[in-house]
Motif scaffolding. Structure first.
Motif, PDB file in Angstrom:
ATOM      1  N   LEU A 226    -141.152 -32.540  43.076  1.00  0.00           N
ATOM      2  CA  LEU A 226    -140.873 -32.799  41.664  1.00  0.00           C
ATOM      3  C   LEU A 226    -140.670 -31.487  40.922  1.00  0.00           C
ATOM      4  O   LEU A 226    -141.196 -30.445  41.319  1.00  0.00           O
ATOM      5  N   ILE A 227    -139.944 -31.539  39.850  1.00  0.00           N
ATOM      6  CA  ILE A 227    -139.700 -30.381  39.004  1.00  0.00           C
ATOM      7  C   ILE A 227    -140.783 -30.332  37.927  1.00  0.00           C
ATOM      8  O   ILE A 227    -141.169 -31.361  37.378  1.00  0.00           O
ATOM      9  N   VAL A 228    -141.250 -29.133  37.643  1.00  0.00           N
ATOM     10  CA  VAL A 228    -142.228 -28.946  36.570  1.00  0.00           C
ATOM     11  C   VAL A 228    -141.639 -27.963  35.571  1.00  0.00           C
ATOM     12  O   VAL A 228    -141.195 -26.879  35.935  1.00  0.00           O
ATOM     13  N   LYS A 229    -141.609 -28.377  34.324  1.00  0.00           N
ATOM     14  CA  LYS A 229    -141.104 -27.528  33.240  1.00  0.00           C
ATOM     15  C   LYS A 229    -142.129 -27.498  32.117  1.00  0.00           C
ATOM     16  O   LYS A 229    -143.268 -27.916  32.300  1.00  0.00           O
ATOM     17  N   GLY A 230    -141.708 -27.104  30.962  1.00  0.00           N
ATOM     18  CA  GLY A 230    -142.592 -26.960  29.816  1.00  0.00           C
ATOM     19  C   GLY A 230    -143.204 -28.254  29.317  1.00  0.00           C
ATOM     20  O   GLY A 230    -144.145 -28.220  28.534  1.00  0.00           O
ATOM     21  N   ASN A 231    -142.687 -29.420  29.774  1.00  0.00           N
ATOM     22  CA  ASN A 231    -143.273 -30.679  29.321  1.00  0.00           C
ATOM     23  C   ASN A 231    -144.644 -30.926  29.952  1.00  0.00           C
ATOM     24  O   ASN A 231    -145.348 -31.837  29.547  1.00  0.00           O
ATOM     25  N   GLN A 232    -144.993 -30.152  30.947  1.00  0.00           N
ATOM     26  CA  GLN A 232    -146.309 -30.223  31.594  1.00  0.00           C
ATOM     27  C   GLN A 232    -146.901 -28.804  31.586  1.00  0.00           C
ATOM     28  O   GLN A 232    -147.020 -28.165  32.632  1.00  0.00           O
ATOM     29  N   PRO A 233    -147.281 -28.270  30.421  1.00  0.00           N
ATOM     30  CA  PRO A 233    -147.667 -26.855  30.332  1.00  0.00           C
ATOM     31  C   PRO A 233    -148.862 -26.463  31.190  1.00  0.00           C
ATOM     32  O   PRO A 233    -148.867 -25.394  31.791  1.00  0.00           O
ATOM     33  N   GLY A 234    -149.872 -27.320  31.279  1.00  0.00           N
ATOM     34  CA  GLY A 234    -151.030 -26.988  32.106  1.00  0.00           C
ATOM     35  C   GLY A 234    -150.673 -26.931  33.581  1.00  0.00           C
ATOM     36  O   GLY A 234    -151.068 -26.002  34.302  1.00  0.00           O
ATOM     37  N   LEU A 235    -149.912 -27.894  34.039  1.00  0.00           N
ATOM     38  CA  LEU A 235    -149.470 -27.926  35.435  1.00  0.00           C
ATOM     39  C   LEU A 235    -148.559 -26.739  35.737  1.00  0.00           C
ATOM     40  O   LEU A 235    -148.700 -26.084  36.764  1.00  0.00           O
TER      41      LEU A 235
END
Length: 123
Positions: free
Chosen positions: A100-109
């Motif tokens: 999965l892609i992680v961007k700024g919508n999941q800041p803690g992750l």
């Protein structure tokens, strides 16, 4: 990433993606939105559903994948699907792996991932 995915297990990595069809409309005038599962290596669609106009891709994921045997497969999706419920469904119910892609919508992750050492990430 594509080369790595094509060499995984049996080479049957599955991509999930949704698209709005240009110029196509439902009887009530809303755009037609489809979500598909397709094989990375072959580019062939193995499942496809129309997303209800009152729904979204997140809630449409389970009905799309439910009839498929994806045990042991790697599933890729865009950032919208980076959700705890999605990863739990893939691991616990479908026994599949995921990228999965992680961007700024999941800041803690995102911060946790950025803190990892390169050797902590297998690919």
């Amino acid at each position: 990433m594509g080369a790595w995915l094509s060499n995984q297990r049996d080479g049957e990595a599955i991509a999930i993606d949704g698209k709005t069809l240009r110029g196509a409309h439902t009887p009530d005038g809303k755009a037609v939105h489809l979500m598909a599962a397709f094989l990375h290596k072959e580019g062939s669609v193995i499942a496809q559903n129309q997303i209800d106009s009152k729904s979204n891709e997140i809630t449409a994921l389970k009905p799309l994948l439910e009839p498929l045997d994806i045990q042991g497969k790697v599933v890729t999706m865009d950032v919208m699907h980076t959700q705890v419920a999605t990863t739990q469904y893939l691991k616990e119910d479908k026994h599949a792996d995921y990228v999965l892609i992680v961007k700024g919508n999941q800041p803690g992750l995102l911060q946790d991932i950025q803190a990892l050492d390169d050797e902590d990430f297998s690919p």
